[in-house]
Design an enzyme around this catalytic site. Structure first.
Site, PDB file in Angstrom:
ATOM      1  CE  LYS A 191      14.954   3.278   1.257  1.00 55.08           C
ATOM      2  NZ  LYS A 191      15.225   1.863   0.864  1.00 55.08           N
ATOM      3  CD  GLU A 266       3.767   5.374 -10.542  1.00 53.71           C
ATOM      4  OE1 GLU A 266       4.629   4.531 -10.815  1.00 53.71           O
ATOM      5  OE2 GLU A 266       3.613   6.418 -11.179  1.00 53.71           O
ATOM      6  CD  GLU A 397       2.097  -6.762  -6.601  1.00 52.78           C
ATOM      7  OE1 GLU A 397       2.452  -6.400  -5.465  1.00 52.78           O
ATOM      8  OE2 GLU A 397       2.198  -6.026  -7.598  1.00 52.78           O
TER       9      GLU A 397
HETATM   10  P1  NAD Z   1       8.459  -2.333  -0.941  1.00 45.33           P
HETATM   11  O1  NAD Z   1       7.208  -1.597  -0.643  1.00 45.33           O
HETATM   12  O2  NAD Z   1       8.850  -3.442  -0.055  1.00 45.33           O
HETATM   13  O3  NAD Z   1       9.705  -1.345  -0.970  1.00 45.33           O
HETATM   14  C1  NAD Z   1       9.741  -0.202  -1.810  1.00 45.33           C
HETATM   15  C2  NAD Z   1      10.637   0.841  -1.178  1.00 45.33           C
HETATM   16  O4  NAD Z   1      10.051   1.285   0.037  1.00 45.33           O
HETATM   17  C3  NAD Z   1      12.038   0.349  -0.822  1.00 45.33           C
HETATM   18  O5  NAD Z   1      12.970   1.368  -1.137  1.00 45.33           O
HETATM   19  C4  NAD Z   1      11.952   0.153   0.681  1.00 45.33           C
HETATM   20  O6  NAD Z   1      13.183   0.285   1.336  1.00 45.33           O
HETATM   21  C5  NAD Z   1      11.012   1.282   1.064  1.00 45.33           C
HETATM   22  N1  NAD Z   1      10.332   1.106   2.356  1.00 45.33           N
HETATM   23  C6  NAD Z   1       9.949  -0.045   2.956  1.00 45.33           C
HETATM   24  N2  NAD Z   1       9.356   0.224   4.140  1.00 45.33           N
HETATM   25  C7  NAD Z   1       9.352   1.571   4.287  1.00 45.33           C
HETATM   26  C8  NAD Z   1       8.871   2.455   5.287  1.00 45.33           C
HETATM   27  N3  NAD Z   1       8.271   2.004   6.393  1.00 45.33           N
HETATM   28  N4  NAD Z   1       9.028   3.778   5.107  1.00 45.33           N
HETATM   29  C9  NAD Z   1       9.609   4.260   3.982  1.00 45.33           C
HETATM   30  N5  NAD Z   1      10.102   3.473   3.004  1.00 45.33           N
HETATM   31  C10 NAD Z   1       9.960   2.139   3.153  1.00 45.33           C
HETATM   32  O7  NAD Z   1       8.298  -2.801  -2.452  1.00 45.33           O
HETATM   33  P2  NAD Z   1       9.286  -3.740  -3.284  1.00 45.33           P
HETATM   34  O8  NAD Z   1       9.119  -5.135  -2.769  1.00 45.33           O
HETATM   35  O9  NAD Z   1      10.627  -3.112  -3.320  1.00 45.33           O
HETATM   36  O10 NAD Z   1       8.674  -3.606  -4.761  1.00 45.33           O
HETATM   37  C11 NAD Z   1       7.658  -4.411  -5.254  1.00 45.33           C
HETATM   38  C12 NAD Z   1       6.312  -3.708  -5.179  1.00 45.33           C
HETATM   39  O11 NAD Z   1       6.355  -2.493  -5.922  1.00 45.33           O
HETATM   40  C13 NAD Z   1       5.193  -4.513  -5.781  1.00 45.33           C
HETATM   41  O12 NAD Z   1       4.067  -4.456  -4.954  1.00 45.33           O
HETATM   42  C14 NAD Z   1       4.910  -3.786  -7.101  1.00 45.33           C
HETATM   43  O13 NAD Z   1       3.629  -3.958  -7.631  1.00 45.33           O
HETATM   44  C15 NAD Z   1       5.194  -2.385  -6.723  1.00 45.33           C
HETATM   45  N6  NAD Z   1       5.437  -1.588  -7.912  1.00 45.33           N
HETATM   46  C16 NAD Z   1       4.456  -0.709  -8.335  1.00 45.33           C
HETATM   47  C17 NAD Z   1       4.621   0.044  -9.498  1.00 45.33           C
HETATM   48  C18 NAD Z   1       3.535   0.952  -9.994  1.00 45.33           C
HETATM   49  O14 NAD Z   1       3.811   1.781 -10.842  1.00 45.33           O
HETATM   50  N7  NAD Z   1       2.314   0.851  -9.511  1.00 45.33           N
HETATM   51  C19 NAD Z   1       5.810  -0.077 -10.228  1.00 45.33           C
HETATM   52  C20 NAD Z   1       6.779  -0.979  -9.771  1.00 45.33           C
HETATM   53  C21 NAD Z   1       6.585  -1.712  -8.606  1.00 45.33           C
END
Ligand code: NAD
Length: 503
Positions: A191, A266, A397
């Site tokens: 997803k 992550e 962040e």
């Molecule tokens: P997000 O958490 O908003 O979304 C990530 C994914 O989760 C999307 O596909 C979203 O549709 C899904 N999602 C959202 N709510 C959900 C739920 N209730 N159940 C299941 N899936 C759900 O994150 P984002 O804004 O897309 O990405 C940015 C974040 O990702 C930042 O916090 C960044 O630090 C983190 N990130 C971490 C790493 C790492 O390796 N630690 C790498 C890249 C990005």
């Protein structure tokens, strides 16, 4: 024709299929719309115009994808590691052959600059190659002997798994999760993030064309709260590998609790780069600016807090401000561009809100701090100085090209500041004193610490965070542990005495 105009024309060629047919789901080898027939629009951060419509998957689509992944797991999970290796190496070659298409599509979908995205597509191929080579050993375990028993461990693929990815570098991150899952013998339902769905569709098509059996990798687009949630709650999914915000990670943990889901997270970061006065300051400034202003600062390992020893604080921050002022912000397909548009107007608002917060809290905007132009989400590379660790700009962040600088006096204070946040993903340390490096690395609360270097990755090394930055490690053999069940079989080494009961 300028290079940019030529690149835009080529990107349009790659996007034409998505513009015409939309970004479909991909289940059991077939490109399919959502069962509901619903779509949502994906906007280009370049000009905020719709790029393509995207299948709006939900629970019914997840059910269908999990059914496909479950069926195919019966064969893929038993396919010899050597054969999985052969197929996944072909996938790597096929990714490389289409690297330009992946990179150009990703630039338009995410706003990330081509100079970084071209490498991200190749890194995706590298991820497949690395884990493919490990596939033959994925089942291997240990022999643990006692005087009377021989314990032999082996690993089995855990089953169909869910992979949920964010929008910042979607192709690279998806391959980082999907390649080890497939190499371990798992099948996958992916997803991707709703803001950047395109390269996930390219990945599944490329993989199948290269020989990955249909249904081993399935794709369901949609929003987190419906498709994402349904995936995490599905009893047929044995584990969830998630990359995204810490807050979402905790929601996923709760959603997966009823089915006792194994999770690998992550999550976010607020990573310090700590510069002592004995450091090579030129290199430290280059590394710090690279780690915050590359990839639009939309990077989990970005060096978003600059902690500088007081004696060199003014010098270092002045140099960072100068670099920030010189960085080219522009169209992601312009080869000169370093910072492209941020992913979405919603995210741009969030990033700019920290400029207001910085001023309100008494910090100084030493570079940038403003939006550029009316169309597209272009934000200047920004530096805040005169900050303290309790400010929102030091704690939260921001996930944009925004750096917060704070001075420190000595090692003790540096550690206190570095560790004084909820996150613990990466830390960067600059000093020429080896003893200090030892003491500091012992005390830093981070899953990954780079000394006198930026984020230089080595795929066999573990990747992941502590505190609110994550659970579990990826890379090397750590990935296989997550996607496998370890089974112990015990054999007698001699006729040992068995307790007799009731005699
Ligand atoms: P997000 O958490 O908003 O979304 C990530 C994914 O989760 C999307 O596909 C979203 O549709 C899904 N999602 C959202 N709510 C959900 C739920 N209730 N159940 C299941 N899936 C759900 O994150 P984002 O804004 O897309 O990405 C940015 C974040 O990702 C930042 O916090 C960044 O630090 C983190 N990130 C971490 C790493 C790492 O390796 N630690 C790498 C890249 C990005």
């Amino acid at each position: 024709m300028s290079v940019l105009a030529d690149n835009i024309a080529r990107a349009e060629g790659y996007l034409a299929r998505f513009r015409e047919k939309g970004v479909m789901n991909h289940i059991a080898g077939a490109s399919v719309p959502a069962l509901s027939g619903d779509w949502f629009d994906s906007l280009s951060p370049v000009d905020l115009k719709p790029l393509a419509r995207v299948a709006k998957g939900g629970k019914a689509d997840i059910d269908r994808a999990v059914a496909a992944a479950t069926e195919v797991f019966k064969t893929w999970g038993k396919t010899p590691g050597e054969e999985r290796r052969r197929i996944l190496l072909k996938v790597a070659d096929a990714i490389e052959a289409r690297a330009e298409e992946i990179a150009f599509t990703e630039c338009m979908d995410t706003g990330q600059a081509l100079r970084f995205m071209s490498k991200a597509a190749l890194r995706g191929a590298e991820n497949f190659r690395f884990f493919a080579q490990q596939a033959p050993g994925a089942e291997d375990g240990k022999a643990l002997r006692t005087e009377t028993q021989m314990n032999v461990t082996s690993r089995r693929p855990i089953g169909p798994v869910g992979v949920i990815t964010p929008w910042n570098t979607p192709f690279m991150l998806s391959t980082w999760k999907i390649a080890p899952a497939l190499a371990a013998g798992c099948t996958v339902v992916h997803k991707p993030a709703e803001f950047s769905p395109m390269s996930a569709k390219l990945l599944v098509e490329i993989a199948e064309e290269a020989g990955l059996p249909k249904g081993v990798l399935n794709l369901v687009n949609g929003f987190g709260e419906d498709a994402g949630r349904a995936l995490t709650e599905h009893p047929g999914i044995k584990a969830i590998a998630f990359v995204g915000e810490s807050r979402t990670g905790s929601m996923i943990m709760a959603q997966g609790a009823a089915t006792l889901k194994r999770v690998h997270f992550e999550l976010g970061g607020k990573n310090p780069v700590i510069v002592f006065d004995d450091a090579d300051l030129d290199r430290a400034v280059d590394a710090a600016t690279f780690m915050i202003y590359s990839l639009n600062g939309e990077r989990c390992t970005s060096s978003s807090r600059l902690l500088v020893q007081d004696r060199v604080y003014d010098k270092v921050t002045a140099r960072v401000a100068e670099v920030a002022g010189r960085i080219k912000v522009g169209h992601p397909l312009d080869p000169e561009t370093v910072v492209g548009p941020l992913i979405h107007p919603e995210h741009e608002r969030k990033v700019l809100s920290y400029v207001e917060k910085a001023r309100a809290e008494g910090a100084t905007v030493a570079a940038g701090g403003a939006k550029i132009g009316a169309a597209g989400c272009y934000v200047q590379p920004t530096l805040f100085t005169n900050a303290t660790n309790d400010m929102a700009i030091a704690q939260e962040e921001i996930f944009g090209p925004v750096l917060t600088a704070i001075p420190f006096k000595d090692e003790e204070e540096a550690l206190k500041l570095a560790n004084g946040v909820q996150y613990g993903l990466a830390a960067y340390l600059w000093t020429s004193d080896l003893g200090r490096a030892m003491r500091m690395t012992d005390g830093l609360e981070a899953g990954m610490i780079w000394v006198n270097s930026e984020n230089v990755r080595h795929l066999p090394a573990p990747f992941g965070g502590v505190k609110s930055s994550g659970i579990g490690r990826d890379g090397g053999d750590w990935s296989f542990d997550f996607y496998s069940e370890t089974v112990n079989v015990s054999f007698p080494r001699q006729m040992h005495k068995i307790p007799k009961l009731g005699g």
